[in-house]
Scaffold this active site. Structure first.
Site, PDB file in Angstrom:
ATOM      1  N   ASP A  89      36.817  34.662  34.693  1.00 33.90           N
ATOM      2  CA  ASP A  89      38.105  34.076  35.095  1.00 33.90           C
ATOM      3  C   ASP A  89      38.655  34.855  36.280  1.00 33.90           C
ATOM      4  OD1 ASP A  89      40.126  31.999  33.597  1.00 33.90           O
ATOM      5  OD2 ASP A  89      41.226  33.440  34.818  1.00 33.90           O
ATOM      6  N   ARG A 117      58.193  31.706  36.846  1.00 35.03           N
ATOM      7  CA  ARG A 117      57.083  32.642  36.596  1.00 35.03           C
ATOM      8  C   ARG A 117      57.226  33.938  37.393  1.00 35.03           C
ATOM      9  NH1 ARG A 117      51.646  28.934  35.981  1.00 35.03           N
ATOM     10  NH2 ARG A 117      52.215  27.999  34.006  1.00 35.03           N
TER      11      ARG A 117
HETATM   12  C1  SAM Z   1      43.775  25.947  31.874  1.00 36.86           C
HETATM   13  S1  SAM Z   1      42.669  27.301  31.891  1.00 36.86           S
HETATM   14  C2  SAM Z   1      41.200  26.536  31.254  1.00 36.86           C
HETATM   15  C3  SAM Z   1      40.560  27.343  30.152  1.00 36.86           C
HETATM   16  C4  SAM Z   1      39.371  26.675  29.448  1.00 36.86           C
HETATM   17  N1  SAM Z   1      38.278  26.434  30.364  1.00 36.86           N
HETATM   18  C5  SAM Z   1      39.775  25.397  28.763  1.00 36.86           C
HETATM   19  O1  SAM Z   1      39.343  24.318  29.148  1.00 36.86           O
HETATM   20  O2  SAM Z   1      40.561  25.472  27.817  1.00 36.86           O
HETATM   21  C6  SAM Z   1      42.293  27.453  33.624  1.00 36.86           C
HETATM   22  C7  SAM Z   1      41.776  28.821  33.999  1.00 36.86           C
HETATM   23  O3  SAM Z   1      41.214  28.760  35.312  1.00 36.86           O
HETATM   24  C8  SAM Z   1      41.415  30.007  35.929  1.00 36.86           C
HETATM   25  N2  SAM Z   1      41.267  29.878  37.385  1.00 36.86           N
HETATM   26  C9  SAM Z   1      42.116  29.318  38.276  1.00 36.86           C
HETATM   27  N3  SAM Z   1      41.653  29.438  39.519  1.00 36.86           N
HETATM   28  C10 SAM Z   1      40.477  30.093  39.439  1.00 36.86           C
HETATM   29  C11 SAM Z   1      39.524  30.540  40.408  1.00 36.86           C
HETATM   30  N4  SAM Z   1      39.701  30.332  41.695  1.00 36.86           N
HETATM   31  N5  SAM Z   1      38.443  31.203  39.948  1.00 36.86           N
HETATM   32  C12 SAM Z   1      38.252  31.416  38.614  1.00 36.86           C
HETATM   33  N6  SAM Z   1      39.120  31.028  37.674  1.00 36.86           N
HETATM   34  C13 SAM Z   1      40.216  30.373  38.078  1.00 36.86           C
HETATM   35  C14 SAM Z   1      42.827  30.388  35.502  1.00 36.86           C
HETATM   36  O4  SAM Z   1      43.067  31.781  35.615  1.00 36.86           O
HETATM   37  C15 SAM Z   1      42.856  29.884  34.055  1.00 36.86           C
HETATM   38  O5  SAM Z   1      42.590  30.907  33.134  1.00 36.86           O
END
Ligand code: SAM
Length: 267
Positions: free
Chosen positions: A137, A35
């Protein structure tokens, strides 16, 4: 591609952890190297090792940190993921009193598919009450992508045909193979950046429903509990919290009462 040295891997993942709360363990070494490779190339560095060294030596400037976070977060998502939650929500919508404001927060909204899935459901089934949806996000690249609302067709494979017809525009020309969420929904869903590991923005209201799905898996127990406490502070007393089906909350000792599988409310 030469992998990162253990020292550089530790330093860059520690830096990432300090901002996001996400701990990337040694098992993710190859993934992290991969990445970061594109960032290194874009920064004109010969390899990832040099990129990381320079980043750390330069005090990790804010702009480069944003790019690093955008690259290291896992953003996989698609419309109507874990459909049981949408069925559960549909049943609850019938109980919303006419005219009473109804609000939903997609608390790790990634590129927005979850929030727009909820918007489709509310548009169809909550015609008797005003509603709003907010998606947040950590990754600003994801927030921008959510605002664009343009997706590869395969992310929409779970969208019910009637919703696809009503709310999704098929891309033409350069956008062939993609779908654009209709303007009717785009204007109703607001996306902003917010870090769940830090105090949440003052403007964030209390919600009837919060989706916090497929994000807790990336955190250790302590961070998970901290995030949940913070998020629960924005859930109305009778509100409903949906978490990912793979995410167990039972060991966290939080004041939660189960309403179903991965469906909770305040205890
Ligand atoms: C796998 S996606 C999940 C998306 C959606 N909620 C779903 O279930 O399909 C995880 C997301 O969490 C976000 N994320 C990770 N750490 C975070 C944080 N500390 N605060 C806010 N968002 C975060 C990432 O950027 C990513 O877009």
């Amino acid at each position: 591609m030469k992998p990162l040295s253990s020292q550089a891997f530790d330093a860059v993942t520690r830096l990432f952890h300090s901002v996001s709360g996400i701990r990337l363990t040694e098992s993710k070494h190859a993934l992290v190297t991969g990445r970061l490779q594109r960032l290194a190339t874009e920064a004109g560095e010969p390899d990832v090792e040099t990129y990381v060294e320079k980043l750390l030596r330069g005090g990790a400037p804010a702009q480069e940190m944003t790019r690093l976070i955008d690259r290291l977060t896992t953003n996989e998502t698609y419309f109507f993921r874990e459909p049981q939650h949408f069925n559960d929500l549909a049943d609850r919508l019938a109980l919303v009193p006419p005219g009473q404001d109804f609000s939903v927060w997609s608390a790790a909204s990634s590129s927005g598919e979850e929030a727009y899935s909820v918007a489709m459901l509310l548009s169809e089934q909550l015609t008797h009450a005003p509603w709003q949806i907010i998606g947040t996000d950590l990754s600003t690249a994801m927030v921008e992508s959510a605002r664009r609302a343009l997706y590869p067709m395969d992310r929409a494979r779970m969208v019910p045909p009637a919703y696809l017809k009503r709310f999704c525009l098929r891309g033409m020309g350069e956008q062939t193979g993609q779908v654009l969420v209709s303007r009717e929904l785009r204007v109703k869903v607001r996306f902003e950046a917010a870090n769940l590991m830090q105090p949440l923005p003052d403007w964030l209201p209390q919600f009837d429903v919060i989706f916090l799905r497929n994000v807790l898996i990336y955190f250790d127990t302590e961070a998970k509990a901290e995030i949940l406490r913070r998020v629960l502070g924005h859930l109305k007393p009778q509100g409903v919290l949906y978490t990912g089906h793979a995410e167990s909350l039972s060991s966290l000792g939080l004041p939660l009462r189960p309403l179903g599988t991965a469906v909770h409310t305040h205890a």
